[in-house]
Design a protein around this motif. Sequence first.
Motif, short mmCIF file in Angstrom:
data_model
loop_
_atom_site.label_atom_id
_atom_site.label_comp_id
_atom_site.label_asym_id
_atom_site.label_seq_id
_atom_site.Cartn_x
_atom_site.Cartn_y
_atom_site.Cartn_z
N THR A 106 -9.72 3.42 19.98
CA THR A 106 -8.71 2.50 19.45
C THR A 106 -8.92 1.07 19.90
O THR A 106 -8.15 0.18 19.53
CB THR A 106 -7.31 2.97 19.89
OG1 THR A 106 -7.27 3.08 21.32
CG2 THR A 106 -6.97 4.31 19.25
N GLU A 107 -9.95 0.84 20.74
CA GLU A 107 -10.21 -0.52 21.18
C GLU A 107 -11.07 -1.24 20.17
O GLU A 107 -12.25 -0.92 19.98
CB GLU A 107 -10.90 -0.51 22.56
CG GLU A 107 -10.01 0.02 23.66
CD GLU A 107 -10.62 -0.18 25.03
OE1 GLU A 107 -11.63 -0.93 25.13
OE2 GLU A 107 -10.10 0.40 26.00
N THR A 108 -10.48 -2.13 19.45
CA THR A 108 -11.19 -2.91 18.43
C THR A 108 -11.19 -4.37 18.83
O THR A 108 -10.25 -4.85 19.52
CB THR A 108 -10.49 -2.75 17.06
OG1 THR A 108 -9.13 -3.11 17.19
CG2 THR A 108 -10.58 -1.32 16.57
N PRO A 109 -12.20 -5.13 18.44
CA PRO A 109 -13.26 -4.76 17.49
C PRO A 109 -14.45 -4.05 18.14
O PRO A 109 -15.43 -3.77 17.47
CB PRO A 109 -13.68 -6.11 16.93
CG PRO A 109 -13.50 -7.05 18.09
CD PRO A 109 -12.28 -6.56 18.83
N GLU A 110 -14.37 -3.75 19.50
CA GLU A 110 -15.53 -3.16 20.16
C GLU A 110 -15.98 -1.85 19.53
O GLU A 110 -17.19 -1.58 19.39
CB GLU A 110 -15.22 -2.94 21.66
CG GLU A 110 -15.11 -4.20 22.48
CD GLU A 110 -13.72 -4.82 22.38
OE1 GLU A 110 -12.89 -4.30 21.60
OE2 GLU A 110 -13.46 -5.83 23.08
N SER A 111 -15.04 -0.97 19.14
CA SER A 111 -15.39 0.34 18.59
C SER A 111 -15.50 0.34 17.06
O SER A 111 -15.80 1.37 16.46
CB SER A 111 -14.34 1.38 19.01
OG SER A 111 -14.33 1.53 20.41
N LEU A 112 -15.25 -0.79 16.47
CA LEU A 112 -15.28 -0.87 14.99
C LEU A 112 -16.72 -0.90 14.50
O LEU A 112 -17.58 -1.59 15.07
CB LEU A 112 -14.55 -2.13 14.54
CG LEU A 112 -14.52 -2.38 13.02
CD1 LEU A 112 -13.67 -1.30 12.33
CD2 LEU A 112 -13.96 -3.77 12.72
#
Length: 481
Positions: free
Chosen positions: A346-352
């Motif tokens: 759910t940590e964005t934009p890192e996991s996007l």
Amino acid sequence: MNNTNTLLNKWCWLWFLAMVSLSSCVPTKNVREANKTMPEQYNGQLTNDSLNTALVSWKDFFSDSNLISLIDTALANNQELNIMLQKVNMAKNNIKAKKGEYLPFVDFYAGAEVEKVGEYTRNGAVEHNLNVRDNEEFPEPLSNFSMGLSASWELDVWKKLRNEKKAAVLEYLASVEGKNFMVTQLVAEIASAYYELLALDNQLKIIEQNLEIQQNALKMIKLQKQAARATQLAVNRFEAEVYKNQSNKYQIQQQIVETENLINFLVGRYPQHIPRNSDSFITKRMDAFHAGVPSQLLANRPDIKQAEYELEASKLDVKVAKANFFPSIGITAGIGLEAFKTKFLTETPESLLYNLAGDLVGPLINRNAIKAQYANANNRQLQAVYEYEKAILNGYIEVTNELSNIEKLEKSYQLQENQVEALTKSIDLSVQLFKSARAEYTEVLLTQREALDAKIEIIETKRDQLLANVKVYQALGGGWN
């Protein structure tokens, strides 16, 4: 770096121009149009009246309530017709499938995996010296969790997919007309078997009446023998005639059983008695027929309309086959989340993560298979042209034959009525002459035999008249509405 990009762009443009150039060399083949020209009227037709009996519903065409009930039941229970209805439903489902092919495909995905790589590999060495964050080492073994959406879409630039969908619609309409044609055949087959059954009932009745006459004649000839006015030869001849007609009686009874079972099979049920009224069979009047004009066959006959739809579908199949020579353009895209721990998803934009790509693919070398498919599509179109023309010609000839048949049967029936009347009178006359020794016993036998044959023949002619009415109704395109 700029030089590399410039060179790459040049190669892309050259490749694109080569594809377009090759696509422009697509073979073309013109298939002739179907010939729909028909005579203005049927052979022997005196007027061009457009009134057409084919437009009459079968429930109004047939006046016998027992026959109407049988046809109604058959349209619900006949296995052959129900099989055809499933084919129609499959053709309808094919439209939905073809329609979906030119719309974008969107999929949802979710996945989880775990992986351990060797430390003395490139990936392993990198991961071993990599920290995710301060004081947090890269996990080993490495887990990976992902979820997101992916989409793909083939741009229907050459209308290949749309033409496939239109062809599926036409194939569905052709299957509906095929079902309608089967309905006309089923209605005609049940009506024909029903009239055959009525004719057999009347033939059985005539034979039973004739047996009574012959048995009375046999008694008479035995009395004549006792009075020494006849010989044993005469007695034997009369007995043989009685045995012959008793044998014929059993044959007709067997035909009645088989005809009843045929009707039960068409109706879709196990053998049972067929309710019917056979008494008025010989006096049944033939209704006036209106054949209309030949061009109406194109709209009324389901087999002709089916052939027309199949011809139109084959034209679209040619366009589909031709589109295979052109390059296809596809677009793929995706968006989602990916991380090696679920808490980071759910940590964005890192996991996007996301992607967007387009591709252009077309045949370059060795296009023989595509050329063969295109040639086959053209051949199937020409075949469909011939099938359509054949259906039109067949329809016209069927109507012409049955109209002529109805006219000839009417004249034949009138003459047979006179024949039966004359022979019926001659039976009593021959017996009276024999009693007064003014006629031989052979004349009595011959007169009875001729009278029986004439009565059987007039019943068969009446049956043929009714069958001709059914056949011309079917040939004109009636019976399915």
